[in-house]
Design a protein around this motif. Structure first.
Motif, PDB file in Angstrom:
ATOM      1  N   LYS A 118      10.242   4.338 -12.084  1.00 31.31           N
ATOM      2  CA  LYS A 118       9.639   4.392 -13.423  1.00 31.31           C
ATOM      3  C   LYS A 118       8.126   4.392 -13.386  1.00 31.31           C
ATOM      4  CE  LYS A 118      12.441   3.964 -17.066  1.00 31.31           C
ATOM      5  NZ  LYS A 118      12.262   4.784 -18.230  1.00 31.31           N
ATOM      6  N   THR A 119       7.550   3.707 -12.391  1.00 36.96           N
ATOM      7  CA  THR A 119       6.104   3.508 -12.413  1.00 36.96           C
ATOM      8  C   THR A 119       5.380   4.220 -11.275  1.00 36.96           C
ATOM      9  OG1 THR A 119       6.260   1.530 -11.038  1.00 36.96           O
ATOM     10  CG2 THR A 119       6.384   1.199 -13.412  1.00 36.96           C
ATOM     11  N   LEU A 120       6.131   4.812 -10.365  1.00 37.54           N
ATOM     12  CA  LEU A 120       5.554   5.415  -9.158  1.00 37.54           C
ATOM     13  C   LEU A 120       4.650   4.435  -8.405  1.00 37.54           C
ATOM     14  CD1 LEU A 120       4.755   9.108 -10.236  1.00 37.54           C
ATOM     15  CD2 LEU A 120       6.894   8.121  -9.425  1.00 37.54           C
ATOM     16  N   SER A 121       5.095   3.184  -8.326  1.00 39.96           N
ATOM     17  CA  SER A 121       4.369   2.192  -7.523  1.00 39.96           C
ATOM     18  C   SER A 121       5.119   1.977  -6.220  1.00 39.96           C
ATOM     19  CB  SER A 121       4.297   0.855  -8.250  1.00 39.96           C
ATOM     20  OG  SER A 121       3.622   0.991  -9.456  1.00 39.96           O
ATOM     21  N   SER A 122       4.508   1.247  -5.290  1.00 43.57           N
ATOM     22  CA  SER A 122       5.196   1.011  -4.027  1.00 43.57           C
ATOM     23  C   SER A 122       6.349   0.032  -4.251  1.00 43.57           C
ATOM     24  CB  SER A 122       4.225   0.451  -2.992  1.00 43.57           C
ATOM     25  OG  SER A 122       3.966  -0.904  -3.258  1.00 43.57           O
ATOM     26  N   LEU A 123       7.416   0.204  -3.492  1.00 38.25           N
ATOM     27  CA  LEU A 123       8.602  -0.638  -3.662  1.00 38.25           C
ATOM     28  C   LEU A 123       8.264  -2.114  -3.438  1.00 38.25           C
ATOM     29  CD1 LEU A 123      11.612  -0.724  -4.264  1.00 38.25           C
ATOM     30  CD2 LEU A 123      12.066  -0.295  -1.844  1.00 38.25           C
ATOM     31  N   CYS A 124       7.418  -2.352  -2.455  1.00 39.78           N
ATOM     32  CA  CYS A 124       7.089  -3.745  -2.164  1.00 39.78           C
ATOM     33  C   CYS A 124       6.355  -4.390  -3.343  1.00 39.78           C
ATOM     34  CB  CYS A 124       6.245  -3.844  -0.897  1.00 39.78           C
ATOM     35  SG  CYS A 124       6.160  -5.513  -0.273  1.00 39.78           S
ATOM     36  N   SER A 125       5.466  -3.640  -3.991  1.00 37.33           N
ATOM     37  CA  SER A 125       4.769  -4.216  -5.142  1.00 37.33           C
ATOM     38  C   SER A 125       5.761  -4.482  -6.268  1.00 37.33           C
ATOM     39  CB  SER A 125       3.632  -3.310  -5.611  1.00 37.33           C
ATOM     40  OG  SER A 125       4.141  -2.137  -6.199  1.00 37.33           O
ATOM     41  N   CYS A 126       6.814  -3.683  -6.349  1.00 37.61           N
ATOM     42  CA  CYS A 126       7.823  -3.900  -7.390  1.00 37.61           C
ATOM     43  C   CYS A 126       8.616  -5.177  -7.127  1.00 37.61           C
ATOM     44  CB  CYS A 126       8.763  -2.707  -7.502  1.00 37.61           C
ATOM     45  SG  CYS A 126       7.918  -1.239  -8.109  1.00 37.61           S
ATOM     46  N   TYR A 127       9.040  -5.383  -5.885  1.00 34.95           N
ATOM     47  CA  TYR A 127       9.761  -6.630  -5.593  1.00 34.95           C
ATOM     48  C   TYR A 127       8.850  -7.827  -5.778  1.00 34.95           C
ATOM     49  CZ  TYR A 127      13.732  -3.990  -3.854  1.00 34.95           C
ATOM     50  OH  TYR A 127      14.805  -3.166  -3.771  1.00 34.95           O
TER      51      TYR A 127
ATOM     52  N   ASN B 169      -1.577  -3.963 -14.631  1.00 33.04           N
ATOM     53  CA  ASN B 169      -1.909  -3.484 -13.287  1.00 33.04           C
ATOM     54  C   ASN B 169      -0.618  -3.093 -12.583  1.00 33.04           C
ATOM     55  OD1 ASN B 169      -0.959  -6.086 -12.804  1.00 33.04           O
ATOM     56  ND2 ASN B 169      -3.030  -6.900 -12.678  1.00 33.04           N
ATOM     57  N   ASN B 170      -0.724  -2.548 -11.402  1.00 36.73           N
ATOM     58  CA  ASN B 170       0.462  -1.987 -10.752  1.00 36.73           C
ATOM     59  C   ASN B 170       1.457  -3.055 -10.353  1.00 36.73           C
ATOM     60  OD1 ASN B 170      -0.232   0.731 -10.886  1.00 36.73           O
ATOM     61  ND2 ASN B 170      -1.620   0.501  -9.144  1.00 36.73           N
ATOM     62  N   PRO B 171       2.732  -2.825 -10.516  1.00 37.71           N
ATOM     63  CA  PRO B 171       3.372  -1.701 -11.210  1.00 37.71           C
ATOM     64  C   PRO B 171       3.253  -1.829 -12.736  1.00 37.71           C
ATOM     65  CG  PRO B 171       5.022  -3.257 -10.398  1.00 37.71           C
ATOM     66  CD  PRO B 171       3.691  -3.766  -9.940  1.00 37.71           C
ATOM     67  N   ARG B 172       2.775  -0.778 -13.369  1.00 39.42           N
ATOM     68  CA  ARG B 172       2.529  -0.824 -14.813  1.00 39.42           C
ATOM     69  C   ARG B 172       3.816  -0.612 -15.598  1.00 39.42           C
ATOM     70  NH1 ARG B 172      -3.226  -0.085 -15.297  1.00 39.42           N
ATOM     71  NH2 ARG B 172      -3.906   0.107 -13.169  1.00 39.42           N
TER      72      ARG B 172
ATOM     73  N   ASN C 127       0.853  -1.164   0.000  1.00 43.14           N
ATOM     74  CA  ASN C 127       0.000   0.000   0.000  1.00 43.14           C
ATOM     75  C   ASN C 127       0.894   1.219   0.000  1.00 43.14           C
ATOM     76  OD1 ASN C 127      -1.627   2.141   0.863  1.00 43.14           O
ATOM     77  ND2 ASN C 127      -3.025   0.698   1.836  1.00 43.14           N
ATOM     78  N   LYS C 128       0.552   2.176  -0.841  1.00 42.01           N
ATOM     79  CA  LYS C 128       1.425   3.348  -0.922  1.00 42.01           C
ATOM     80  C   LYS C 128       1.462   4.140   0.391  1.00 42.01           C
ATOM     81  CE  LYS C 128       1.312   4.221  -5.845  1.00 42.01           C
ATOM     82  NZ  LYS C 128       0.928   5.223  -6.838  1.00 42.01           N
ATOM     83  N   HIS C 129       0.444   3.969   1.241  1.00 43.77           N
ATOM     84  CA  HIS C 129       0.453   4.646   2.537  1.00 43.77           C
ATOM     85  C   HIS C 129       1.655   4.253   3.390  1.00 43.77           C
ATOM     86  CE1 HIS C 129      -3.398   6.665   2.499  1.00 43.77           C
ATOM     87  NE2 HIS C 129      -3.930   5.603   1.956  1.00 43.77           N
ATOM     88  N   VAL C 130       2.103   3.017   3.233  1.00 45.28           N
ATOM     89  CA  VAL C 130       3.212   2.542   4.066  1.00 45.28           C
ATOM     90  C   VAL C 130       4.390   2.122   3.201  1.00 45.28           C
ATOM     91  CG1 VAL C 130       2.074   1.858   6.200  1.00 45.28           C
ATOM     92  CG2 VAL C 130       1.944   0.365   4.207  1.00 45.28           C
ATOM     93  N   ASP C 131       4.709   2.920   2.199  1.00 46.09           N
ATOM     94  CA  ASP C 131       5.801   2.560   1.307  1.00 46.09           C
ATOM     95  C   ASP C 131       7.135   3.006   1.894  1.00 46.09           C
ATOM     96  OD1 ASP C 131       6.972   1.444  -0.874  1.00 46.09           O
ATOM     97  OD2 ASP C 131       6.792   3.232  -2.106  1.00 46.09           O
TER      98      ASP C 131
END
Ligand code: ADP
Ligand code: ZN
Length: 725
Positions: free
Chosen positions: A89-98, A330-333, A13-17
């Motif tokens: 690159k995608t402005l997604s949360s780091l955890c979603s990227c990993y 979907n995220n990260p796009r 969640n971006k709230h706790v990135d």
């Protein structure tokens, strides 16, 4: 000494990135390494996370790490860095990227329970004859006798004789148990394809790329369908393996092209890991570890394989680079190309983008010499490109040839009589696309998405192709109760029915999302068609991709206009690629191929370019349009999508966002919208869009990050950011 770890917890969640600091108790200090997965207390829960940093002090009081999960780090240095790259690159949360980079079994998530598959073997502890004398029961003797010809026996096999006897033998020390890991996935079929002598064009491309081994360089390999691009890849990989490096090969969707993997396997047996969505989570886990353990040197996979954890890449190949499946929706796009470009730099190795119909973006890069351009203009094996004809359906419809034109119908009969095969493309699944009452005008629509529902005859229901909502259909109108429902529009199911009536002796098979829901169905249909168990293969765009059937001499495209009429700046590009690729399925060996395209607008320039197989002309036309209308590759686009169940909130938030951006970004940047999205209502959620077109805008990223944080404050609305729109 005190030890602390900064841990990225599994909350995507971006709230706790951000990371949280935990204390590492003494007994775990040795195992604690950056990139490992851990279990930590979080609030009143236990959650998993990744160790991103180890340090010796902490300003704040911290809780203890509870457990270190993997023996080896799941993220190596390159991947830790790739995650941050994706985040930026995608402005997604780091955890979603990993998490997007790892197979499910290795993602930080408490829900996982995917383990190695172990197989138990039994071994004798002494001489067989001596042991036989020591045992008393006949079942124990029978089990020992299994070892007369074998060193070890599967425990499951011995258990079939007598499980209790096996237990006793183990307890008495006559047998020992040995557990060994087995991999769940095998490339099953051998294919005996001979290594080809490269022709002049192939040889030239091969040498050019070979000279770049060891360097970061991107190539566009623009080869017409059947020109032998794959053969060039194979030759290059052979060179790469000679210098003990590894090869990463991306393909759009492997389950659609099993032949591709087989060809690689025939050339490089036992060297290949395969990663794609058709595998189970356990299988993916195993394939991933074959790479980590250096047991294979080649990985063939779909988008997610761009993260394959090779340590010493010698070449990266992106086949069918125009495919839209390389973009995650979907995220990260992210677009896989961005990842591959980065990895090509990380490993100093060439990246090859192969296609018969390159993306405009890629071609533009090549014409600016950012990418090196290599062309294969002829088909290998001297096969000639098929003849493409456009059929004007306006005339045909007058003569009641609504579905198949006279010409296409005759051509099908002719080919079947010659024992040749036919492929028919209709890019719409289901039976009828609209069901309307002729008495009161009622039309079935999805209550969640407000679009017409498609009738699926095989399952006797109506389905929404956006949200999956299904509904039973009566034979009377639900509004006026008259038996006056009419079925309009044609999907693949209806076409199949129609073909069965018109060609009663032909063997027909359909391939689309509905006929291939079971695992292995794609492969079966493809294999059966290749073995000529069918005369006609009909299907959606699924059949247009990379398939190579030498006996197919006719390709019919039933509704070429459908994809042209979609309101999207990419629809011309998409249509050109779809039709050119589908056409490319015809006449791939020594028999000449024909392609017949049915359309109501035969003068359309996209179709004309397909007919003349003129990519260059299409490129020029389309680039002009893009330039005039300020679309990529002249402008970059960012699409912001605002979503909410509440119409008022989402409309308000989108308008506020526009105002905010207007004040922050450069004057040359164009903001369009907010407007309601193409798919305005999906699954009960309203969609608004803002499209941003820009060339250089130093302030944009910062402004979008600020906007992102502002929207986060509104609990009713979410915003998606898509940089690769
Ligand atoms: P592409 O990947 O460009 O669609 P392929 O590599 O699949 O093309 O080649 C098309 C067909 O031509 C295949 O059946 C392949 O075995 C054959 N082929 C490719 N290169 C050669 C060659 N140099 N000599 C003979 N046959 C070839
Ligand atoms: Zn719906």
């Amino acid at each position: 000494m005190k030890m602390y770890a900064e841990i990225l917890v599994e909350i995507q969640n971006k709230h706790v990135d951000k990371t949280f600091t935990y204390h590492i108790p003494d007994n775990l200090q040795k195992e604690a390494l950056v990139g490992k997965r851990v279990l930590v207390p979080f609030g009143n829960k236990k959650l998993e996370g990744y160790i991103l940093k180890i340090k010796n002090d902490s300003d704040i009081e911290t809780k203890d790490v509870l457990e270190i999960i993997n023996e080896e780090p799941v993220l190596n240095d390159e991947m830790l860095d790739l995650g941050r790259f994706l985040q930026a690159k995608t402005l997604s949360s780091l955890c979603s990227c990993y998490n997007v980079m790892l197979p499910k079994a290795l993602k930080a998530s408490k829900k996982n329970n995917i383990k190695e598959k172990k197989v138990a073997y039994l071994k004798l502890t002494g001489d067989l004859d001596e042991l036989l004398e020591k045992v008393s029961t006949s079942s124990q003797k029978d089990i020992l006798k299994l070892f007369s010809n074998e060193q070890e026996v599967l425990k499951s096999r011995a258990n079939q004789v007598s499980a209790s006897a096996v237990k006793t033998l183990l307890k008495n020390g006559f047998l020992v148990l040995e557990e060994r890991e087995v991999y769940r996935y095998q490339i099953n079929e051998e294919e005996n394809t001979q290594k080809k002598v490269l022709n002049d064009e192939q040889q030239k491309a091969f040498l050019e790329i070979k000279n770049s081994l060891g360097k970061k360089e991107t190539f566009l390999l623009h080869g017409v369908t059947g020109s032998g691009k794959t053969e060039v890849y194979l030759a290059l990989i052979e060179e790469v393996l000679k210098i003990n490096k590894q090869a990463l090969v991306l393909v759009p969707e492997i389950s659609l092209t099993p032949q591709f993997v087989k060809r690689f396997n025939a050339r490089f047996p036992n060297q290949i890991a395969v990663l794609h969505s058709g595998l189970s989570d356990g299988e993916k886990y195993d394939e991933w570890r074959k790479i980590i353990r250096d047991e294979v040197s080649i990985c063939i996979g779909a988008r997610s394989a761009s993260f394959a954890p090779f340590k010493n890449l010698g070449i990266i190949i992106m086949d069918e680079e125009h495919s839209e499946s390389y973009k995650q929706e979907n995220n990260p796009r992210y677009h896989a190309l961005d990842v591959l470009l980065k990895r090509s730099a990380n490993h100093s190795c060439p990246l090859i983008l192969g296609s018969a119909t390159p993306r405009l973006y890629t071609m533009a890069r090549a014409s600016k010499k950012v990418f090196k351009y290599l062309a294969l203009k002829k088909r290998a094996q001297n096969a000639i490109l098929p003849e493409v004809n456009l059929i004007d359906m306006t005339e045909e419809v007058k003569n009641r040839h609504n579905i198949l034109s006279e010409e296409l119908e005759c051509a099908i009969i002719e080919k079947i009589n010659k024992k040749e095969q036919v492929m028919l493309l209709l890019n719409r699944r289901g039976h009828s696309t609209t069901i309307t009452c002729s008495n009161c005008g009622y039309t079935y629509r999805c209550p969640n998405c407000d679009i017409t529902m498609t009738y699926h005859k095989s399952s006797k229901n109506l389905r929404c192709h956006y949200c999956g909502y299904t509904k039973y259909i009566d034979d009377f109108c639900p509004k006026c109760y008259e038996k006056s429902l009419n079925y309009y529009g044609m999907g693949t199911e209806k076409l199949e029915e129609y073909l069965e009536n018109v060609f009663p002796t032909a063997k027909i098979v359909r391939m689309d999302a509905d006929s291939t829901t079971n695992k292995g169905m794609h492969e079966k249909i493809i294999k059966d068609f290749a073995d000529h168990k069918y005369d006609i293969l009909l299907g959606t765009q699924m059949i247009s991709k990379g398939l190579d059937f030498p006996n197919v001499t006719l390709v019919g495209i039933l509704d070429a206009d459908a994809s042209l009429n979609i309101a999207d700046y990419k629809s011309n590009e998409r249509t050109f690629a779809l039709l050119a690729q589908a056409s490319g399925r015809a006449g791939r060996s020594n028999k000449k191929g024909t392609v017949l395209i049915q359309t109501f607008m035969p003068e359309n320039y996209v179709l004309q370019c397909v007919k003349n197989n003129d990519y260059a002309k299409f490129y020029q036309y389309e680039m002009n349009i893009r330039k005039t209308l300020k679309y990529p590759p002249f402008y970059y686009l960012v699409l912001l999508t605002f979503k909410s169940k509440d119409y008022e909130s989402v409309s308000k938030e989108a308008n506020k966002a526009k105002e905010f951006l207007n004040n922050k970004i450069s004057k040359e940047t164009i903001i369009l919208g907010p407007t309601t999205a193409n798919m305005f209502l999906v699954n009960g959620i309203y969609h608004f869009e803002i499209l941003i077109k820009y060339r250089f805008d130093e302030n944009l990223i910062k402004a979008l990050k600020e906007l992102d944080n502002l929207v986060l404050l509104n609990k009713k609305v979410t915003m998606d950011i898509d940089f690769n729109y």
